[in-house]
Write an enzyme that holds these catalytic residues in place. Structure first.
Site, short mmCIF file in Angstrom:
data_model
loop_
_atom_site.label_atom_id
_atom_site.label_comp_id
_atom_site.label_asym_id
_atom_site.label_seq_id
_atom_site.Cartn_x
_atom_site.Cartn_y
_atom_site.Cartn_z
CB CYS A 296 -11.76 -32.51 -45.31
SG CYS A 296 -11.98 -30.78 -45.73
CG HIS B 140 -9.09 -34.30 -48.26
ND1 HIS B 140 -10.20 -33.93 -48.97
CD2 HIS B 140 -8.73 -33.21 -47.53
CE1 HIS B 140 -10.50 -32.67 -48.68
NE2 HIS B 140 -9.62 -32.22 -47.81
CG ASN C 10 -10.52 -29.11 -49.80
OD1 ASN C 10 -11.34 -30.02 -49.74
ND2 ASN C 10 -9.78 -28.75 -48.77
N1 ACO Z 1 -3.97 -14.74 -53.82
C1 ACO Z 1 -2.90 -13.96 -53.66
N2 ACO Z 1 -2.29 -13.77 -52.48
C2 ACO Z 1 -2.81 -14.40 -51.40
C3 ACO Z 1 -3.94 -15.23 -51.50
C4 ACO Z 1 -4.53 -15.40 -52.76
N3 ACO Z 1 -5.61 -16.18 -52.99
N4 ACO Z 1 -4.21 -15.73 -50.28
C5 ACO Z 1 -3.29 -15.24 -49.44
N5 ACO Z 1 -2.44 -14.43 -50.12
C6 ACO Z 1 -1.29 -13.69 -49.60
C7 ACO Z 1 -1.41 -13.35 -48.14
O1 ACO Z 1 -2.15 -12.17 -47.97
C8 ACO Z 1 0.03 -13.20 -47.75
O2 ACO Z 1 0.47 -11.93 -48.15
P1 ACO Z 1 1.51 -11.08 -47.24
O3 ACO Z 1 2.73 -11.92 -47.17
O4 ACO Z 1 1.65 -9.81 -48.03
O5 ACO Z 1 0.80 -10.92 -45.93
C9 ACO Z 1 0.75 -14.22 -48.60
O6 ACO Z 1 -0.14 -14.53 -49.69
C10 ACO Z 1 1.10 -15.49 -47.85
O7 ACO Z 1 -0.07 -15.95 -47.15
P2 ACO Z 1 -0.10 -17.27 -46.33
O8 ACO Z 1 -1.48 -17.48 -45.80
O9 ACO Z 1 1.04 -17.25 -45.35
O10 ACO Z 1 0.23 -18.31 -47.50
P3 ACO Z 1 0.70 -19.79 -47.42
O11 ACO Z 1 1.98 -19.96 -48.10
O12 ACO Z 1 0.55 -20.37 -46.05
O13 ACO Z 1 -0.40 -20.49 -48.35
C11 ACO Z 1 -2.38 -21.82 -48.12
C12 ACO Z 1 -1.75 -20.42 -48.00
C13 ACO Z 1 -2.38 -22.19 -49.59
C14 ACO Z 1 -3.82 -21.73 -47.62
C15 ACO Z 1 -1.57 -22.83 -47.30
O14 ACO Z 1 -1.39 -22.38 -45.99
C16 ACO Z 1 -2.21 -24.17 -47.27
O15 ACO Z 1 -2.24 -24.85 -48.25
N6 ACO Z 1 -2.73 -24.61 -46.08
C17 ACO Z 1 -3.45 -25.84 -45.96
C18 ACO Z 1 -4.86 -25.48 -45.77
C19 ACO Z 1 -5.80 -26.40 -46.45
O16 ACO Z 1 -5.54 -27.08 -47.42
N7 ACO Z 1 -7.00 -26.39 -45.92
C20 ACO Z 1 -8.05 -27.12 -46.47
C21 ACO Z 1 -8.97 -27.62 -45.43
S1 ACO Z 1 -8.17 -28.77 -44.38
C22 ACO Z 1 -7.83 -29.99 -45.30
O17 ACO Z 1 -8.55 -30.24 -46.22
C23 ACO Z 1 -6.63 -30.75 -45.00
#
Ligand code: ACO
Length: 329
Positions: free
Chosen positions: A118, A256, A286
């Site tokens: 990224c 980004h 993204n």
């Molecule tokens: N739809 C519905 N539910 C979902 C989904 C989805 N698409 N994905 C995960 N869940 C559920 C999980 O199963 C979990 O359920 P549970 O509590 O019953 O186990 C719950 O949602 C919470 O999951 P988490 O992974 O803990 O969710 P979080 O609040 O951390 O959000 C996310 C996930 C959006 C990926 C977040 O961690 C994030 O934004 N991280 C940054 C990652 C990123 O942007 N990466 C891009 C590449 S790096 C960069 O570009 C900087």
């Protein structure tokens, strides 16, 4: 008294390209166990574009490059350097940059890919502007292009909803301007970083030298989020301090587009008002290395970013890699 002039790389034009097919969260929810509400609340994403038949990283990159050249009023034949940032090349080799060169009909130039996921566009911009400052190039195409849809595990709802395909490009030209950055235009300062200890937080589980397969994207989202906010705030402060600037001097932050919560947290840490942040993650998701030049082109074409504006570009990605650049447009 005549003032000393120094050579810098100036952004002469911008362009972008998206695949034909737009996929909303609701459409995605027909095949993936997710909802529009979950995706919007956690990420701010409402839609993304997915490459179809005949659309590849190189074709999207070439379309973005053509538009950038057109907006700069520069013929493809004048391009001496193509640096293409991508983690999803058309082939393992040769580089997608050489494919873009062929698609643009450029007989001879320097062309290669840069891979920093990224952050790729920031890395590519830094390489190209260094070559321009050194005199090794005078006109360069710097492109970020990706087809992440092809490395997503569509069974993994935690990652497949987050990414989209697309491309963005800038044309850089050499310009001799005032030594004082406060009076100059072009790329004024860039800082890059990498910390290879975090491979396991964001990676693709394949590759030519390991499994012999392309592999799929894997991510520990929460940990990536935590690192992203800290690293981005750090590098933004560094790059501004180098020029003795504060966030009050910035006209636009072009970040980004990973997700809206990272954008909000970064702007807050910088003390920057949200109305000075270019946000396209809602429409494109993204797009990895494409996201910064894509957001830049959108904001130039809709008239928000105008000549003379002071921009800060930033990105963070797998590796981890991260970086920021201050540019007078
Ligand atoms: N739809 C519905 N539910 C979902 C989904 C989805 N698409 N994905 C995960 N869940 C559920 C999980 O199963 C979990 O359920 P549970 O509590 O019953 O186990 C719950 O949602 C919470 O999951 P988490 O992974 O803990 O969710 P979080 O609040 O951390 O959000 C996310 C996930 C959006 C990926 C977040 O961690 C994030 O934004 N991280 C940054 C990652 C990123 O942007 N990466 C891009 C590449 S790096 C960069 O570009 C900087």
């Amino acid at each position: 008294m005549t003032q000393d002039l120094i050579r810098r790389a100036v952004i002469a034009g911008t362009g972008s390209a998206l695949p034909r097919r737009r996929v909303t969260n609701a459409e995605l929810a027909e095949t993936v166990d997710t909802t529009d509400e979950w995706i919007v609340e956690r990420t701010g994403i409402r839609a993304r574009y997915i490459a179809g038949d005949g659309e590849t990283t190189a074709t999207l990159a070439a379309d973005a490059a053509r538009r950038a050249l057109e907006s700069a009023g520069i013929a493809a034949a004048s391009v001496g350097l193509i640096v293409l940032a991508t983690a999803t090349p058309d082939q393992t080799f040769p580089s997608s940059a050489t494919k873009v060169q062929a698609l643009l009909g450029i007989d001879d130039c320097v062309a290669f890919d840069v891979q920093a996921v990224c952050s790729g566009f920031l890395y590519a911009l830094s390489v190209a502007e260094s070559m321009i400052r050194s005199g090794a190039a005078t006109t360069a195409l710097v492109i970020g292009a990706e087809t992440f849809s092809r490395i997503l595990d569509w069974e993994d709802r935690g990652t497949c909803v987050l990414f989209g395909d697309g491309a963005g490009a800038v044309v850089l030209t050499a310009e001799d301007g005032p030594a004082d950055p406060a009076q100059a235009r072009g790329v004024l300062s860039t800082r890059l970083h990498a910390d290879g200890r975090h491979n396991d937080l964001l990676y693709v589980d394949g590759g030519p030298s390991t499994t012999g397969t392309v592999g799929k994207l894997r991510m520990k989202g929460r940990e990536v989020f935590r690192h992203a906010v800290v690293n981005l705030a750090g590098v933004l402060n560094e790059v501004l301090a180098e020029l003795e600037l504060t966030s009050a001097d910035i006209d636009w932050l072009v970040p980004h587009q990973a997700n809206a919560r990272i954008l909000d947290a970064t702007a807050r840490k910088l003390g920057l008002s949200p109305d000075r942040v270019i946000v396209t993650v809602d429409q494109h998701a993204n797009t990895s290395a494409a996201s910064v030049p894509l957001a830049l082109d959108v904001a130039v074409r809709d008239g928000r970013i105008t000549r003379g504006d002071l921009l800060v570009l930033e990105a963070m990605g797998g590796g981890f890699t991260w970086g920021a650049s201050v540019v007078r447009f």
